[in-house]
Design an enzyme around this catalytic site. Structure first.
Site, PDB file in Angstrom:
ATOM      1  N   VAL A 194       0.507  -0.884  -0.020  1.00 22.12           N
ATOM      2  CA  VAL A 194       0.010  -0.183   0.111  1.00 22.12           C
ATOM      3  C   VAL A 194       1.321   1.723  -0.495  1.00 22.12           C
ATOM      4  CG1 VAL A 194      -1.906   1.118   1.666  1.00 22.12           C
ATOM      5  CG2 VAL A 194      -1.490  -1.075   1.120  1.00 22.12           C
ATOM      6  N   LYS A 195       0.860   2.073  -0.942  1.00 25.08           N
ATOM      7  CA  LYS A 195       1.470   3.593  -1.247  1.00 25.08           C
ATOM      8  C   LYS A 195       0.469   4.369  -0.412  1.00 25.08           C
ATOM      9  CE  LYS A 195       4.381   4.661  -5.315  1.00 25.08           C
ATOM     10  NZ  LYS A 195       4.398   4.391  -6.588  1.00 25.08           N
ATOM     11  N   VAL A 196       1.268   5.342   0.803  1.00 21.02           N
ATOM     12  CA  VAL A 196       1.372   6.581   1.163  1.00 21.02           C
ATOM     13  C   VAL A 196       1.839   7.578   1.152  1.00 21.02           C
ATOM     14  CG1 VAL A 196      -0.577   4.932   2.717  1.00 21.02           C
ATOM     15  CG2 VAL A 196       1.612   5.369   3.357  1.00 21.02           C
TER      16      VAL A 196
END
Ligand code: E4P
Length: 217
Positions: A82-84
Protein backbone atom coordinates in the site's frame (compact mmCIF):
# COMPACT_ATOMS: atom_id res chain seq x y z
CA UNK A 1 19.75 -4.33 -6.13
CA UNK A 2 16.13 -5.00 -6.98
CA UNK A 3 14.48 -3.51 -10.08
CA UNK A 4 10.88 -2.42 -9.78
CA UNK A 5 9.08 -1.27 -12.92
CA UNK A 6 7.44 2.11 -12.56
CA UNK A 7 4.39 1.67 -14.79
CA UNK A 8 0.87 0.28 -15.06
CA UNK A 9 1.50 -0.88 -18.64
CA UNK A 10 1.03 -4.66 -18.46
CA UNK A 11 2.76 -5.40 -21.77
CA UNK A 12 5.90 -3.54 -20.69
CA UNK A 13 5.85 -5.34 -17.33
CA UNK A 14 5.46 -8.73 -19.04
CA UNK A 15 8.47 -8.13 -21.30
CA UNK A 16 10.74 -7.18 -18.38
CA UNK A 17 9.37 -9.94 -16.17
CA UNK A 18 10.27 -12.61 -18.74
CA UNK A 19 13.91 -11.54 -18.39
CA UNK A 20 13.77 -11.51 -14.60
CA UNK A 21 14.08 -7.72 -14.59
CA UNK A 22 10.81 -7.04 -12.74
CA UNK A 23 11.33 -7.76 -9.05
CA UNK A 24 8.28 -5.63 -8.34
CA UNK A 25 6.10 -2.87 -9.76
CA UNK A 26 5.18 0.62 -8.61
CA UNK A 27 2.14 2.54 -9.76
CA UNK A 28 0.69 5.92 -8.85
CA UNK A 29 -2.47 7.84 -9.81
CA UNK A 30 -0.71 9.45 -12.81
CA UNK A 31 0.44 6.04 -14.11
CA UNK A 32 -3.08 4.62 -13.67
CA UNK A 33 -4.40 7.57 -15.70
CA UNK A 34 -1.78 6.92 -18.39
CA UNK A 35 -2.80 3.24 -18.59
CA UNK A 36 -6.45 4.15 -19.18
CA UNK A 37 -7.41 1.16 -17.01
CA UNK A 38 -9.49 0.71 -13.86
CA UNK A 39 -7.15 0.74 -10.82
CA UNK A 40 -8.53 -2.41 -9.18
CA UNK A 41 -8.62 -4.35 -12.42
CA UNK A 42 -5.15 -3.44 -13.71
CA UNK A 43 -3.54 -3.83 -10.27
CA UNK A 44 -5.04 -7.33 -9.95
CA UNK A 45 -3.64 -8.24 -13.37
CA UNK A 46 -0.18 -6.95 -12.46
CA UNK A 47 -0.20 -8.77 -9.10
CA UNK A 48 -0.94 -12.04 -10.89
CA UNK A 49 2.01 -11.52 -13.26
CA UNK A 50 4.62 -10.52 -10.69
CA UNK A 51 5.87 -12.44 -7.64
CA UNK A 52 7.27 -9.37 -5.88
CA UNK A 53 5.62 -6.31 -4.33
CA UNK A 54 3.18 -4.25 -6.40
CA UNK A 55 2.65 -0.76 -5.03
CA UNK A 56 -0.87 0.64 -5.30
CA UNK A 57 -1.42 4.17 -4.05
CA UNK A 58 -4.19 5.49 -1.84
CA UNK A 59 -5.78 8.77 -2.91
CA UNK A 60 -7.43 9.89 0.35
CA UNK A 61 -5.78 12.65 2.35
CA UNK A 62 -7.03 11.82 5.86
CA UNK A 63 -5.46 8.93 7.78
CA UNK A 64 -8.71 7.04 8.43
CA UNK A 65 -9.69 7.21 4.78
CA UNK A 66 -6.19 6.18 3.69
CA UNK A 67 -6.40 3.20 6.01
CA UNK A 68 -9.78 2.16 4.55
CA UNK A 69 -8.46 2.51 0.99
CA UNK A 70 -5.26 0.70 1.94
CA UNK A 71 -7.21 -2.24 3.38
CA UNK A 72 -9.27 -2.46 0.19
CA UNK A 73 -6.19 -2.31 -2.05
CA UNK A 74 -4.41 -4.92 0.10
CA UNK A 75 -7.30 -7.33 -0.52
CA UNK A 76 -6.45 -7.39 -4.24
CA UNK A 77 -3.53 -9.78 -3.66
CA UNK A 78 -0.96 -10.85 -1.08
CA UNK A 79 1.83 -9.00 -2.90
CA UNK A 80 0.24 -5.55 -2.67
CA UNK A 81 2.31 -2.82 -1.03
CA UNK A 82 0.00 0.00 0.00
CA UNK A 83 1.48 3.31 -1.09
CA UNK A 84 0.81 6.29 1.17
CA UNK A 85 2.15 9.84 0.85
CA UNK A 86 4.78 11.15 3.25
CA UNK A 87 2.43 13.43 5.17
CA UNK A 88 1.53 13.32 8.87
CA UNK A 89 -1.68 11.48 7.97
CA UNK A 90 0.25 9.18 5.65
CA UNK A 91 2.59 8.27 8.52
CA UNK A 92 -0.40 7.49 10.74
CA UNK A 93 -1.82 5.26 8.00
CA UNK A 94 1.61 3.63 7.58
CA UNK A 95 1.79 2.80 11.28
CA UNK A 96 -1.66 1.19 11.30
CA UNK A 97 -1.36 -0.69 8.00
CA UNK A 98 2.16 -1.97 8.71
CA UNK A 99 0.94 -3.02 12.18
CA UNK A 100 -1.64 -5.17 10.42
CA UNK A 101 1.18 -6.90 8.57
CA UNK A 102 0.64 -5.15 5.24
CA UNK A 103 3.57 -3.95 3.15
CA UNK A 104 3.62 -0.15 3.04
CA UNK A 105 5.52 2.06 0.60
CA UNK A 106 5.79 5.65 1.86
CA UNK A 107 6.06 7.80 -1.24
CA UNK A 108 6.83 11.41 -2.15
CA UNK A 109 9.86 11.52 0.16
CA UNK A 110 12.11 14.53 -0.40
CA UNK A 111 14.24 14.73 2.75
CA UNK A 112 16.27 12.58 5.12
CA UNK A 113 14.13 13.64 8.06
CA UNK A 114 11.00 12.45 6.26
CA UNK A 115 12.71 9.12 5.55
CA UNK A 116 13.60 8.78 9.23
CA UNK A 117 9.94 9.14 10.20
CA UNK A 118 8.84 6.64 7.55
CA UNK A 119 11.20 4.04 9.00
CA UNK A 120 10.02 4.71 12.54
CA UNK A 121 6.40 4.35 11.37
CA UNK A 122 7.21 0.84 10.13
CA UNK A 123 7.39 1.43 6.38
CA UNK A 124 8.47 -1.54 4.27
CA UNK A 125 9.78 0.87 1.63
CA UNK A 126 10.51 4.59 1.49
CA UNK A 127 10.44 6.24 -1.93
CA UNK A 128 12.77 9.25 -2.29
CA UNK A 129 12.08 11.00 -5.62
CA UNK A 130 15.47 11.69 -7.25
CA UNK A 131 14.35 13.17 -10.56
CA UNK A 132 11.96 15.68 -9.03
CA UNK A 133 14.75 16.95 -6.75
CA UNK A 134 17.09 17.24 -9.74
CA UNK A 135 14.34 19.27 -11.44
CA UNK A 136 14.69 21.94 -8.73
CA UNK A 137 18.51 21.81 -8.83
CA UNK A 138 18.97 19.67 -5.72
CA UNK A 139 21.04 16.54 -6.26
CA UNK A 140 18.58 13.69 -5.67
CA UNK A 141 21.38 11.15 -5.37
CA UNK A 142 22.69 12.95 -2.28
CA UNK A 143 19.38 12.17 -0.60
CA UNK A 144 19.72 8.47 -1.38
CA UNK A 145 23.17 8.53 0.20
CA UNK A 146 21.90 10.34 3.33
CA UNK A 147 19.01 7.92 3.83
CA UNK A 148 21.32 4.92 3.29
CA UNK A 149 23.63 6.25 6.03
CA UNK A 150 20.80 6.90 8.48
CA UNK A 151 19.14 3.53 7.93
CA UNK A 152 22.48 1.73 8.28
CA UNK A 153 23.38 3.70 11.43
CA UNK A 154 20.32 2.37 13.21
CA UNK A 155 19.76 -0.90 11.30
CA UNK A 156 16.31 0.18 10.13
CA UNK A 157 14.67 -2.56 8.08
CA UNK A 158 12.86 -0.12 5.76
CA UNK A 159 14.15 -0.54 2.21
CA UNK A 160 15.35 2.47 0.23
CA UNK A 161 13.34 2.47 -3.00
CA UNK A 162 14.86 5.13 -5.25
CA UNK A 163 12.07 6.61 -7.37
CA UNK A 164 11.53 9.27 -10.02
CA UNK A 165 14.39 7.71 -11.94
CA UNK A 166 15.05 9.50 -15.20
CA UNK A 167 18.35 8.13 -16.49
CA UNK A 168 20.74 5.21 -16.71
CA UNK A 169 23.11 7.22 -14.54
CA UNK A 170 20.49 7.42 -11.78
CA UNK A 171 20.27 3.62 -11.77
CA UNK A 172 24.01 2.94 -11.72
CA UNK A 173 24.67 5.61 -9.08
CA UNK A 174 21.88 4.19 -6.86
CA UNK A 175 23.50 0.77 -7.19
CA UNK A 176 26.87 2.23 -6.09
CA UNK A 177 25.31 3.97 -3.10
CA UNK A 178 23.55 0.78 -2.04
CA UNK A 179 19.91 1.65 -2.64
CA UNK A 180 17.91 -1.53 -1.98
CA UNK A 181 15.60 -0.97 -4.94
CA UNK A 182 15.22 1.35 -7.90
CA UNK A 183 11.88 1.80 -9.57
CA UNK A 184 12.30 2.99 -13.13
CA UNK A 185 10.14 3.40 -16.22
CA UNK A 186 10.49 0.49 -18.69
CA UNK A 187 12.29 2.75 -21.20
CA UNK A 188 15.03 3.55 -18.67
CA UNK A 189 15.47 -0.11 -17.69
CA UNK A 190 15.83 -1.06 -21.36
CA UNK A 191 18.36 1.74 -21.90
CA UNK A 192 20.65 0.10 -19.32
CA UNK A 193 21.61 -2.35 -22.08
CA UNK A 194 22.71 0.35 -24.50
CA UNK A 195 26.24 1.56 -25.21
CA UNK A 196 27.51 3.36 -28.31
CA UNK A 197 30.66 1.21 -28.39
CA UNK A 198 28.55 -1.97 -28.30
CA UNK A 199 26.64 -0.77 -31.37
CA UNK A 200 29.85 0.28 -33.15
CA UNK A 201 31.62 -2.98 -32.32
CA UNK A 202 28.67 -5.07 -33.45
CA UNK A 203 28.43 -3.21 -36.77
CA UNK A 204 32.15 -3.88 -37.42
CA UNK A 205 31.79 -7.58 -36.57
CA UNK A 206 28.77 -7.88 -38.89
CA UNK A 207 30.68 -6.26 -41.74
CA UNK A 208 33.63 -8.65 -41.34
CA UNK A 209 31.36 -11.65 -40.93
CA UNK A 210 29.62 -10.88 -44.20
CA UNK A 211 33.05 -10.90 -45.92
CA UNK A 212 33.74 -14.44 -44.65
CA UNK A 213 30.78 -15.71 -46.65
CA UNK A 214 30.04 -18.19 -43.86
CA UNK A 215 26.80 -19.17 -42.07
CA UNK A 216 26.42 -20.63 -38.58
CA UNK A 217 23.03 -22.25 -39.29
C1 E4P B 1 7.41 6.17 -7.67
O1 E4P B 1 6.86 5.34 -7.02
C2 E4P B 1 6.73 7.12 -8.57
O2 E4P B 1 5.68 6.41 -9.16
C3 E4P B 1 7.59 7.62 -9.69
O3 E4P B 1 8.90 7.11 -9.62
C4 E4P B 1 7.51 9.08 -9.93
O4 E4P B 1 8.34 9.41 -11.01
P1 E4P B 1 8.24 10.80 -11.80
O5 E4P B 1 8.81 11.87 -10.95
O6 E4P B 1 9.05 10.57 -13.04
O7 E4P B 1 6.78 11.01 -12.08
Amino acid sequence: MKFFVDTADVDAIAELNELGFADGVTTNPSLILKSGRDILEVTKEICAMIDGPVSAEVVALKADDMIAEGRKLAKIADNIAVKVPLTWDGLKACKVLSGEGKMVNVTLCFSASQALLAAKAGATFVSPFIGRLDDINIDGLDLIEEIRTIYDNYAFKTEVLAASIRSVNHVSECAKIGSDVVTAPPEVLKKLAQHALTDKGLAAFMKDWEKTGQNIL
